[in-house]
Design an enzyme around this catalytic site. Structure first.
Site, PDB file in Angstrom:
ATOM      1  N   SER A 278       0.843  -1.189   0.000  1.00 54.29           N
ATOM      2  CA  SER A 278       0.000   0.000   0.000  1.00 54.29           C
ATOM      3  C   SER A 278       0.879   1.240   0.000  1.00 54.29           C
ATOM      4  O   SER A 278       1.981   1.234   0.545  1.00 54.29           O
ATOM      5  CB  SER A 278      -0.894  -0.014   1.246  1.00 54.29           C
ATOM      6  N   LYS A 284       0.759  -3.931   4.624  1.00 55.22           N
ATOM      7  CA  LYS A 284      -0.264  -4.646   3.865  1.00 55.22           C
ATOM      8  C   LYS A 284       0.324  -5.569   2.799  1.00 55.22           C
ATOM      9  O   LYS A 284       1.361  -5.297   2.214  1.00 55.22           O
ATOM     10  CB  LYS A 284      -1.216  -3.654   3.196  1.00 55.22           C
ATOM     11  N   ASN A 286      -1.751  -7.118  -0.180  1.00 55.48           N
ATOM     12  CA  ASN A 286      -3.039  -7.241  -0.838  1.00 55.48           C
ATOM     13  C   ASN A 286      -3.080  -8.411  -1.829  1.00 55.48           C
ATOM     14  O   ASN A 286      -2.059  -8.739  -2.440  1.00 55.48           O
ATOM     15  CB  ASN A 286      -3.360  -5.942  -1.588  1.00 55.48           C
ATOM     16  N   ARG A 317     -29.884 -13.172 -43.116  1.00 49.93           N
ATOM     17  CA  ARG A 317     -28.707 -12.330 -42.866  1.00 49.93           C
ATOM     18  C   ARG A 317     -29.169 -11.191 -41.985  1.00 49.93           C
ATOM     19  O   ARG A 317     -30.107 -10.474 -42.335  1.00 49.93           O
ATOM     20  CB  ARG A 317     -28.104 -11.815 -44.190  1.00 49.93           C
TER      21      ARG A 317
END
Length: 451
Positions: A278, A284, A286, A317
């Site tokens: 972070s 952290k 993550n 078509r």
């Protein structure tokens, strides 16, 4: 200038894979147009439908290096489709107007659809290899942690003990089912198209079906029983298949994210210096890959739905639904390639903390073994009575913050039938893993047979 996440110089290799982007690139798509026009001229020359001299001249000039990209872009914007622009360039490069025999009896959608199928074949080959790699990584984890206890969870609450190997084997079984689905759908979806204006090949007076058969053989595709210009189930099936795979990858990402929570800490994505950090919180870590997997498969699922919308085509078509595929098909393949790549990264380097798994099972002071205790008391007290009794004792253990074993041992009705060692055995998670090991072995045996 790249404007999408898939083609971004910064994010492209996070959200997708370069090999898959190449499959769906302008260059490869145009190369497929040329491959088909070359194959068509070749087989029609062999069948005597067009002069052999013309066939040889066309084959010689179906080369990507001969394409004028600025001209192709301008002509496509003018007409709305690129096929005529490609054919115009082939024709212009051929001598003595022999290029006029290029695209003989074909229509724009024949070439466009067949090119898309050729691209799908290349894309599915990449998906197939990724699925095998993911399955093999799951098999390694299932085998290694076959007997490693971890708490099972129901409604995000601790339930009963399982093993981490069982958890991995359960996901592996689903992944191998995807591999079986892929083999089953290939004969249906890897089918070319050559039908002419309304699909009846009315533009070829002679050799129409022979041309179609020879063209598909030359391209290595299945020959259609009938034209499928506006019957798009095969394209939608590929999208649905990729959506299913995405759901399974999302399941993996969801569980890893939850197990990486600080309060849980049982598994972690592979470590790399700085990965998942972070800008403000140095501690952290993550779940970066899981975040990208979740994002990719969510958007891919919308493309799968869009491909089903494209099935609602008018008459022989269509007026618009077809073009949905031009947007969604490349993107669903590219997004899924990114999700598959991130999943491989996670599983092949997954960090597993078996000590933390066991510690987490013990945080309830034995309450997660209430089912085992209930079933152990059932023969003596009756299952329903035992259920209600153990329920009350669990509430008592929570209120008094005491180990369940101590409350069980002290209860007068229970100690008449079971000793402390017997109750301790009932409260040991290792003794309540059921048939987890047997099921892991069954999945691993089926995986080995599939390989």
């Amino acid at each position: 200038m790249a404007a999408t996440i898939i083609d971004s110089r910064i994010f492209g290799d996070i959200f997708s894979d370069s090999r898959m982007r190449q499959v769906w690139s302008d260059e490869n798509r145009t190369a497929k147009y040329l491959d088909i026009e070359r194959a068509l001229a070749k087989v029609q020359g062999q069948l005597g439908i067009i002069p052999q001299e013309a066939a040889d001249e066309i084959v010689q000039h179906c080369e990507l290096s001969m394409i004028d990209w600025d001209q192709l872009k301008a002509k496509t914007e003018q007409i709305g489709y690129p096929i005529i622009a490609v054919v115009n360039q082939i024709n212009a490069n051929c001598r003595d107007r022999l290029g006029e025999y290029c695209h003989w009896g074909a229509t724009t959608q024949d070439i466009t659809d067949t090119a898309a199928v050729l691209q799908m074949r290349e894309g599915l080959a990449l998906v197939e290899q990724d699925l095998k790699d993911i399955s093999d990584a799951l098999a390694v984890l299932a085998q290694k942690y076959r007997d490693t206890p971890v708490i099972g969870r129901s409604n995000l609450q601790q339930a009963t003990p399982i093993t981490f190997g069982y958890k991995m084997a359960s996901i592996l079984a689903g992944m191998d089912r995807h591999r079986e689905r892929l083999q089953q759908l290939k004969p249906r979806v890897l089918m070319g198209e050559f039908g002419g204006a309304s699909g009846t090949l009315s533009s070829l007076e002679n050799g129409a079906m022979e041309t179609q058969a020879a063209l598909m053989e030359e391209l290595g595709l299945a020959q259609p029983l009938i034209s499928w210009h506006t019957v798009r189930d095969t394209i939608a099936e590929v999208g649905a298949f990729l959506g299913l795979v995405g759901g399974s990858l999302g399941k993996i990402a969801m569980d890893v994210k939850l197990m990486m929570q600080t309060e849980v800490g049982e598994v972690f994505e592979p470590y790399a210096p700085g990965r998942g950090s972070s800008s403000t919180m140095p501690q952290k870590r993550n779940p970066i890959s899981c975040l990208y997997i979740h994002a990719n498969i969510s958007v891919a699922r919308q493309h799968a739905a869009a491909l089903m919308d494209a099935m609602v085509a008018d008459h022989e078509r269509s007026t618009g639904p077809w073009e949905i595929e031009w947007v969604s098909l490349p993107e669903i393949f590219c997004l899924m390639s990114g999700a598959l790549k991130q999943t491989k990264f996670v599983l092949q380097g997954l960090e597993v903390d078996a000590t933390r798994m066991r510690a987490n099972m013990d945080i309830t002071n034995g309450l997660v073994m209430s089912e085992a205790v209930m079933m152990g008391l059932g023969p003596y007290l009756g299952r329903e009575y035992a259920h209600d009794l153990v329920y009350d004792l669990c509430r008592q253990a929570l209120a008094e913050n005491r180990p369940l074993i101590d409350i069980l041992v002290a209860h007068p009705e229970i100690k008449q039938h079971l000793t402390r060692p017997q109750l301790e055995s009932l409260c040991d998670p290792v003794n309540h893993l059921g048939q987890a090991g047997v099921m892991v072995d069954r999945v691993l045996a089926a995986h080995a047979a599939l390989v």
